[in-house]
Design an enzyme around this catalytic site. Structure first.
Site: not given
Length: 347
Positions: A132, A157, A161
């Site tokens: 991402s 989050y 990643k």
């Protein structure tokens, strides 16, 4: 013999569109998903994959499985001979990750470690990872290219990643027979042009465009615009929106790259164009022919003013380029929303 590709989290929004592209490109996807973010359909399949079958008139191989379940993963790899893995499975809500960091690290990191260990045990050394643009954190310069510093993530989050990217990078460095393509997505929107599969957020949407579409279709009264005092043309946040079908085609290009024994490669998947929140609202009003009411509210913690890609490397090395513009993204999103006002669920 057609190549078998394991697709983890393949019943979700991006995963299901990739499964469709894999089938159309002549691969045999084997999908695992734990239904955390998917609706059950008939035939023991997630509804998204049942519809993929209807679109391509081919069966989809599916097994309900959680990637943190090591024994189940081992059994799966004994049953199938995979040439590569596309790894989408994981928790993905930015706001929720701030409230539940341990849950995000447990699922996203532990799940990936188990997956990589199982791949290693069964001699599968090729992976495409769903990363991402959040790994870039607050942009130091724009557009963002792959050389931009990473790791200054603003939420768990994004950090998960980034950590997974680092794990895969270290693995490729230590064991030269591994090949990995890490794809950094910008903001996927839209839906398959059939209107049969699309984004179906459970509960209140975390992302802008599903929310805008739900306002347009009458499911929600108005959109909250978080902040109009950013240093952008109209004061609202600017993002790089990419059609989900373009994104899915980027994964097919990444699979071909693995064949070159590429080692570890990183690519941005974006259009290179940034649009503000209010520009997106207007584009959706145009596509739907409906007024979209909105209210300006305070900025959201962790949001950056502008974020858009330099996608030149993917074009140069993968031969991939986003083909669809903003009008097409909004038209396809609106078709999906109109045909499926409550998403995949029947109520």
């Amino acid at each position: 013999m057609a190549e078998k590709i394991l697709v983890t989290g393949g019943a979700g929004y991006i995963g299901s569109h990739c499964v469709l592209e894999l089938l159309q490109a002549g691969y045999v996807p084997v999908v695992i998903d734990n239904f955390h973010n998917a609706i059950r359909g008939s035939e023991e399949l997630p509804e998204s994959l049942r519809r993929v079958q209807d679109i391509v008139h081919q069966p989809v191989l599916f097994q309900e499985l959680d990637i943190t379940d090591e024994a189940a993963l081992q059994e799966l790899f004994r049953k199938h001979r995979f040439s590569a893995v596309m790894h989408f499975a994981g928790l993905k809500a930015v706001g929720e990750s701030v409230q539940k960091p341990l849950e995000y690290y447990r699922v996203n990191l532990t799940g990936t470690i188990r997956l990589l260990e199982t791949m290693k045990a069964h001699g599968v050394r090729n992976i495409v990872f769903s990363s991402s643009a959040t790994v870039y954190g607050d942009p130091k310069y724009l557009p963002l290219d792959e050389k931009h510093p990473v790791g200054g993530c603003t939420n768990p989050y994004g950090k998960s990643k980034f950590f997974i990217e680092e794990m895969i990078r270290d693995l490729c460095k230590a064991e030269k027979d591994w090949n990995a393509v890490l794809l950094r997505y910008f903001n996927p929107i839209g839906a398959h042009e059939s209107g049969m599969i699309g984004e179906d957020p459970q509960g209140i949407p975390n992302n802008l465009m599903p929310y805008v579409a739900q306002v347009a279709v009458g499911r929600r009264e108005f959109l909250s615009v978080f902040g109009n005092d950013y240093k952008t043309d109209d004061g609202t946040g600017v993002r790089d929106y990419i059609h989900v079908v373009d994104l899915a085609k980027g994964h097919i290009a990444a699979l071909k790259k693995l064949k070159e024994n590429c080692g570890c490669k990183v690519y941005n998947l974006g259009t290179g164009t940034g649009y503000s929140v209010l520009q997106m609202v207007r584009a959706m009003e145009k596509a739907s022919g409906r007024e979209i009411k909105y209210r300006i509210t305070a900025r959201r913690e962790g949001d950056v003013a502008s974020c858009y890609a330099d996608p030149a490397l993917a074009e140069r090395e993968l031969g991939w380029k986003a083909a669809f513009g903003l009008d097409k993204m909004c038209e396809d999103l609106w078709r999906w929303q109109l045909q499926n006002p409550t998403g995949f669920s029947k109520n």
